[in-house]
Write an enzyme that holds these catalytic residues in place. Structure first.
Site, PDB file in Angstrom:
ATOM      1  N   ARG A  73       5.539  -6.850  -9.484  1.00  0.00           N
ATOM      2  CA  ARG A  73       5.197  -5.055  -8.628  1.00  0.00           C
ATOM      3  C   ARG A  73       4.910  -4.676  -9.516  1.00  0.00           C
ATOM      4  O   ARG A  73       3.620  -3.843  -9.500  1.00  0.00           O
ATOM      5  CB  ARG A  73       5.510  -5.009  -7.339  1.00  0.00           C
ATOM      6  N   TYR A 120     -21.369   2.428   0.915  1.00  0.00           N
ATOM      7  CA  TYR A 120     -20.050   1.152   1.433  1.00  0.00           C
ATOM      8  C   TYR A 120     -19.370   1.528   2.772  1.00  0.00           C
ATOM      9  O   TYR A 120     -18.747   2.426   2.771  1.00  0.00           O
ATOM     10  CB  TYR A 120     -19.243   0.513   0.207  1.00  0.00           C
ATOM     11  N   ASP A 127     -17.829   5.467  -7.640  1.00  0.00           N
ATOM     12  CA  ASP A 127     -17.568   4.192  -8.139  1.00  0.00           C
ATOM     13  C   ASP A 127     -19.327   3.518  -8.894  1.00  0.00           C
ATOM     14  O   ASP A 127     -19.449   3.609  -8.382  1.00  0.00           O
ATOM     15  CB  ASP A 127     -17.802   3.997  -6.546  1.00  0.00           C
ATOM     16  N   LYS A 140     -16.675  -7.953  -7.392  1.00  0.00           N
ATOM     17  CA  LYS A 140     -18.438  -7.906  -7.171  1.00  0.00           C
ATOM     18  C   LYS A 140     -18.739  -8.740  -8.902  1.00  0.00           C
ATOM     19  O   LYS A 140     -18.384  -9.086  -9.341  1.00  0.00           O
ATOM     20  CB  LYS A 140     -19.207  -6.590  -7.269  1.00  0.00           C
TER      21      LYS A 140
HETATM   22  O1  P1T Z   1     -14.088  -5.635  -0.709  1.00  0.00           O
HETATM   23  P1  P1T Z   1     -13.983  -4.862  -2.152  1.00  0.00           P
HETATM   24  O2  P1T Z   1     -13.679  -5.472  -3.368  1.00  0.00           O
HETATM   25  O3  P1T Z   1     -12.435  -4.456  -1.424  1.00  0.00           O
HETATM   26  O4  P1T Z   1     -14.989  -3.854  -2.290  1.00  0.00           O
HETATM   27  C1  P1T Z   1     -14.651  -2.216  -1.328  1.00  0.00           C
HETATM   28  C2  P1T Z   1     -16.258  -2.265  -2.052  1.00  0.00           C
HETATM   29  C3  P1T Z   1     -16.304  -0.742  -2.984  1.00  0.00           C
HETATM   30  N1  P1T Z   1     -17.870  -0.108  -3.078  1.00  0.00           N
HETATM   31  C4  P1T Z   1     -18.076  -0.572  -3.322  1.00  0.00           C
HETATM   32  C5  P1T Z   1     -19.421   0.210  -3.813  1.00  0.00           C
HETATM   33  C6  P1T Z   1     -18.475  -1.696  -2.275  1.00  0.00           C
HETATM   34  O5  P1T Z   1     -19.892  -2.293  -2.314  1.00  0.00           O
HETATM   35  C7  P1T Z   1     -17.180  -2.611  -1.688  1.00  0.00           C
HETATM   36  C8  P1T Z   1     -17.202  -3.555  -1.245  1.00  0.00           C
HETATM   37  N2  P1T Z   1     -18.526  -3.600  -0.724  1.00  0.00           N
HETATM   38  C9  P1T Z   1     -19.216  -5.220   0.097  1.00  0.00           C
HETATM   39  C10 P1T Z   1     -18.503  -5.655   0.466  1.00  0.00           C
HETATM   40  C11 P1T Z   1     -20.069  -5.096   0.883  1.00  0.00           C
HETATM   41  O6  P1T Z   1     -21.452  -6.342   0.937  1.00  0.00           O
HETATM   42  O7  P1T Z   1     -21.542  -4.145   0.491  1.00  0.00           O
END
Ligand code: P1T
Length: 388
Positions: free
Chosen positions: A52, A105, A178, A203
């Site tokens: 961890r 988001y 971001d 992503k």
């Molecule tokens: O899904 P996660 O790995 O927890 O990430 C969140 C997140 C953070 N920042 C941006 C710009 C994002 O687009 C996302 C997650 N977005 C999607 C799941 C979506 O379909 O837009």
């Protein structure tokens, strides 16, 4: 030797160990051990003690992520939201105020309002970050942080990171970007003056829709120490297997981004000419309100396109349910093309009235353009529009 971006994306963190006893693997092993043996009680012999706290596969990924954003440090988390949670809980305290873009988001908005505002009394103001003057006017005595998504999800508005950082610095306000949509392949927020970068590695960085993860990247030693302490305290770490997947995905980041960009550019022009399309939001189009800024601050426009169809909710549904190659699914950034309906999927946690005020209408569709043959993607879109 100082390596360039594409070389770093393949080699940093995976230097083969050719010392006596080293195996010379050209790919970092997936270190599954939860704990690491030591010779003495008072110090960990290998540097690792418990997974961890730190893990060799995760450490390799963190080294590479830092190198790609030209930063000193990176930390890898169990999801993009886990990275955001640890970051905001580390940097803020009750009574602090944060400026956010008006569209972003939906999960980030949910975290801010339903957790941090409700339980921790942190205040949030939403402004259109494409107007630097509005950022200046929104800063209050207790403003600690500006959270920038650029381009925004899903309206594709572009924020001038350099101008925002200049305004923030004068008021000792931290800037977090971001960088999920652009990736360090196209945009380097830290070079433009931001303090911290976050990503959903789910992503483009992983790129194959088979891992959920997130990261924080920065150069401040002081903030990094606090984040590392809190990551260990809260336990929001990326697993060794997911760390391996992202390390593997990153090797092809540059070639993938080039193709995402090329396909999205072609598809956005195609959509612009389509009779059943009301408007197209893509920073690569000359009529995008921040096209010149996007060209200046990033070296590509990315693979995300939003557009509105005629026919309202029914039209949007009919289009989305008629697609054959694009999968109707949330998320983005994988090699395969995805399409989704922000109003009922990614941004459904925002009340309808609020959504419509911002511009996320029922007829808005968001595409994550993959790296398939563009002729097939065009044909799929053409056929689905024909069903309207
Ligand atoms: O899904 P996660 O790995 O927890 O990430 C969140 C997140 C953070 N920042 C941006 C710009 C994002 O687009 C996302 C997650 N977005 C999607 C799941 C979506 O379909 O837009």
């Amino acid at each position: 030797m100082k390596m360039r971006f594409e070389t770093r994306a393949i080699h940093v963190g995976e230097e083969p160990n050719l010392r006596p006893g080293g195996s010379g693997d050209v790919v970092v092993p997936i270190h599954l051990a939860s704990t690491f043996a030591r010779r003495e009680t008072d110090k960990p012999t290998s540097g690792y003690e418990y997974s961890r706290t730190a893990n060799p596969t995760r450490a390799a990924l963190e080294k590479r992520l830092a190198a790609l954003e030209d930063a000193k440090f990176a930390l890898a988390f169990a999801s993009g939201m886990a990275a955001e949670t640890v970051l905001l809980l580390t940097l803020l305290k009750p009574g602090d105020h944060v400026i956010l873009s008006d569209d972003l988001y939906g999960g980030t908005k949910r975290l801010c309002h339903h957790v941090l505002q409700k339980n921790f009394k942190i205040g949030f103001s939403h402004v259109d970050l494409s107007y630097p003057e509005d950022i200046r006017n929104a800063i209050r005595r207790n403003t600690k942080l500006i959270w920038i998504e650029t381009p925004t999800n899903p309206l594709m508005k572009v924020c001038d990171i350099k101008a925002a950082s200049k305004i923030a610095r004068k008021k000792s306000v931290l800037v977090v970007v971001d960088n999920t949509f652009m990736t360090p392949c196209f945009q380097k927020p830290l070079k433009l003056g931001a303090d911290v970068v976050v990503h959903s590695t789910t992503k483009y960085l992983n790129g194959h829709s088979d891992s959920v993860g997130g990261c924080i990247i920065l150069s401040s030693e002081e903030i990094h120490e606090r984040l590392k302490f809190n990551q260990n305290a809260l336990g929001a770490i990326l697993s060794p297997f997911d760390s391996y997947l992202v390390l593997r995905g990153l090797k092809t980041l540059a070639v993938r981004m080039e193709k995402h960009n090329k396909n999205a550019m072609t598809l956005s022009s195609f959509l612009e000419k389509a009779r059943k399309v009301k408007k197209v939001l893509y920073p690569g189009l000359e009529n995008h309100p921040q096209h010149e800024l996007a060209k200046k601050q990033a070296s590509g426009f990315g693979g995300m396109i939003s557009f509105e169809v005629y026919g309202g909710l029914r039209g949007a549904r009919r289009f989305l349910e008629s697609l054959k190659i694009f999968s109707l699914a949330e998320s983005l950034g994988g090699v395969e093309s995805l399409a989704e309906h922000p109003a009922s999927m990614t941004h459904s946690s925002i009340p309808k009235k609020e959504r419509e005020r911002i511009g996320i209408s029922d007829s808005l569709i968001r595409l994550s353009v993959g790296i398939e043959d563009i002729a097939d993607l065009k044909e799929d879109i053409h056929n689905a529009l024909g069903r309207l």
